[in-house]
Enzyme design. Structure first.
Site, PDB file in Angstrom:
ATOM      1  CE1 TYR A 110      39.991  30.548  40.352  1.00 16.69           C
ATOM      2  CE2 TYR A 110      39.639  28.241  39.379  1.00 16.69           C
ATOM      3  CZ  TYR A 110      39.524  29.490  39.313  1.00 16.69           C
ATOM      4  OH  TYR A 110      38.323  30.633  38.460  1.00 16.69           O
ATOM      5  CE1 TYR A 116      36.942  26.035  37.642  1.00 14.44           C
ATOM      6  CE2 TYR A 116      37.636  27.800  36.451  1.00 14.44           C
ATOM      7  CZ  TYR A 116      37.583  27.182  36.969  1.00 14.44           C
ATOM      8  OH  TYR A 116      36.631  28.115  38.534  1.00 14.44           O
ATOM      9  NE  ARG A 141      31.884  28.283  35.485  1.00 16.80           N
ATOM     10  CZ  ARG A 141      31.563  29.454  35.660  1.00 16.80           C
ATOM     11  NH1 ARG A 141      32.698  29.237  36.940  1.00 16.80           N
ATOM     12  NH2 ARG A 141      31.051  30.785  35.189  1.00 16.80           N
ATOM     13  CG  HIS A 192      35.110  32.129  35.400  1.00 23.90           C
ATOM     14  ND1 HIS A 192      36.117  30.755  34.807  1.00 23.90           N
ATOM     15  CD2 HIS A 192      35.536  32.649  36.795  1.00 23.90           C
ATOM     16  CE1 HIS A 192      35.966  30.143  35.980  1.00 23.90           C
ATOM     17  NE2 HIS A 192      35.843  31.029  36.844  1.00 23.90           N
ATOM     18  CG  HIS A 244      35.799  33.850  40.813  1.00 27.11           C
ATOM     19  ND1 HIS A 244      34.333  32.852  40.838  1.00 27.11           N
ATOM     20  CD2 HIS A 244      36.980  32.801  40.206  1.00 27.11           C
ATOM     21  CE1 HIS A 244      34.863  32.166  40.432  1.00 27.11           C
ATOM     22  NE2 HIS A 244      36.470  31.895  40.141  1.00 27.11           N
TER      23      HIS A 244
END
Ligand SMILES: [Fe+2]
Lengths: 241, 206
Positions: A107, A146, A156, A159, A161
């Protein structure tokens, strides 16, 4: 008939507040019962957004942060679908916002220290308004899996959000969209905070070959459902009458 | 053939996670991507009524302020009107009544400037005391939490408020009353949100 209060939220379909396998929920989950309220005027209303609030490029994550002539690295995807309510009616003109890791699983956030590199051409957020039929679409890259600190080796699934407004403040919703076929889906403590396997299915975007751009961009379809509203065929009796 | 109801199910909620800022408040997270971010000005320049500040912390079960929360506020204007087509009445040009803030990454403090909302008349004629609805999301919160900020100096209206009175335990009603002070001549209301413990904030299932 005018639309009335919202249908009761099905709390058994959503994750409970306390889900010990997702450790952070342990100290952040309220322990007393919530107070249940019939939705009043402050709950059936909510903020209204228009095309002055956002720009058309905001929904194109392939270009909204890229240097001119460049593109982020990763699998190019279209994420599209409809915003509907529980009565299966489209929800037009509602704000949909997304954020995600880049193709490497990193991110653009100062708290993210994962070893995978920042992509100089990828911001990782987008927003759009659904059209008059409730349709929305984004163009982006497929995010990478990640690792995260929960148990010693949690990953995870890929995905995106998503934040959805609907038309009422009590419809306000944040969720995550996953991708069909990801083997990490069955292993994720955050996804497994949802008790009903059918509810988990509702969060998995399907590969949608019909919506791809051949030789260019692959597509996934993800419909979003916000709470529906009762039709006030008969007015409620005031209490005590 | 069996009659079918054909309702859809609401999309299940998932936590906003630790990186909610990059999606909903990227400027606060340290990068500029949008021409304008949404929700930084709740009342706009033309709003009538008293200018106030509301601030606080969100505190976890260990007693620590949480530093990765995002809060949204939704309120009526000083006349008790929500900026929405379903609420009859006019609001001032530029009044949206909705705001979005994040907690400080170091201290966990949040705060926003707005106008004090007026009492709201429900469709059945019932009058609700002035309040601001809050929606709270963060890592570790699986479904966004809904609560309400009421104001300490609205003693009479609060005593008559049907939502506050729905809370059986009188001492728990106090968790929804923001405490008033003054800074630079401007009213500041303190509203700490406790997620757990004896003085856990009242949350609503709406
Ligand atoms: Fe994430």
């Amino acid at each position: 008939m005018k639309p009335g209060p919202l249908y009761q939220r099905d709390r058994e379909w959503h994750p409970p507040a306390l889900t010990p396998d997702y450790k952070t929920s342990v100290s952040r989950s309220p322990q007393y019962s919530m107070i249940s309220l019939e939705t009043g005027i402050g709950e059936i209303t909510g903020p209204v957004f228009g095309h002055n609030d956002i720009d058309p490029i905001d929904k194109d994550l392939l270009s909204n942060y890229a240097k001119s002539g460049e593109s982020p690295i990763g699998e190019r995807i279209i994420l599209h679908g409809r915003v509907l309510d529980e009565n299966a009616r489209p929800v037009p003109n509602t704000l949909v916002e997304i954020w995600q890791a880049n193709a490497g699983g990193r991110y653009r956030h100062k708290k993210d220290t994962y070893i995978a590199p920042i992509d100089p051409n990828f911001g990782g957020c987008g927003r759009t308004l659904s059209d008059e039929n409730g349709y929305y679409h984004f163009r982006t890259v497929k995010p990478g899996a990640y690792p995260w600190r929960n148990w010693i080796n949690n990953w995870r699934p890929a995905h995106i959000h998503m934040s959805i407004f609907g038309t009422a403040f009590a419809q306000r919703l944040i969720t995550q969209c996953y991708f069909e076929g990801d083997p990490l889906i069955d292993k994720c403590p955050i996804l497994k905070s949802i008790p009903d396997p059918q509810a988990i299915e509702q969060l998995i975007a399907r590969l949608d070959l019909n919506a791809t751009i051949p030789l260019d961009t692959i597509a996934y379809k993800f419909d979003i459902v916000v709470r529906g509203r009762r039709s006030t065929m008969f007015e409620n009796r005031p209490e005590g009458n | 053939m069996r009659q079918e109801l054909n309702y859809l199910k609401e999309t299940p909620s998932q936590t906003a996670g630790p990186y909610v800022h990059i999606g909903l408040a990227p400027g606060a997270a340290g990068f500029d991507i949008y021409r304008q971010e949404l929700g930084w000005d709740i009342a706009g320049p033309n709003a009538r009524g008293e200018r106030i500040r509301v601030e606080g912390c969100v505190i976890d079960g260990m007693g620590s302020p949480i530093k990765d929360v995002l809060l949204e506020a939704w309120q009526a204007n000083a006349d008790g009107i929500y900026a929405h087509p379903e609420h009859e009445g006019e609001v001032e040009e530029g009044f949206r009544g909705w705001g979005r803030v994040i907690t400080d990454f170091d201290t966990g403090e949040w705060g926003f400037d707005t106008v004090k909302p007026g009492p709201v008349t429900e469709r059945d004629g019932k009058v609700i005391a002035p309040h601001i609805s809050l929606w709270i999301v963060a890592r570790g919160i699986n479904v966004g939490l809904q609560t309400r900020v009421y104001f300490e100096d609205e003693t009479e209206a609060n005593a008559a408020d049907s939502v506050l009175n729905l809370i059986e335990w009188e001492q728990r009603r106090q968790t929804l009353i923001a405490r008033k002070s003054e800074r630079d001549g401007k009213p500041v209301y303190r509203f700490d949100i406790k997620l757990q413990g004896q003085d856990e904030t009242v949350f609503f299932d709406i």
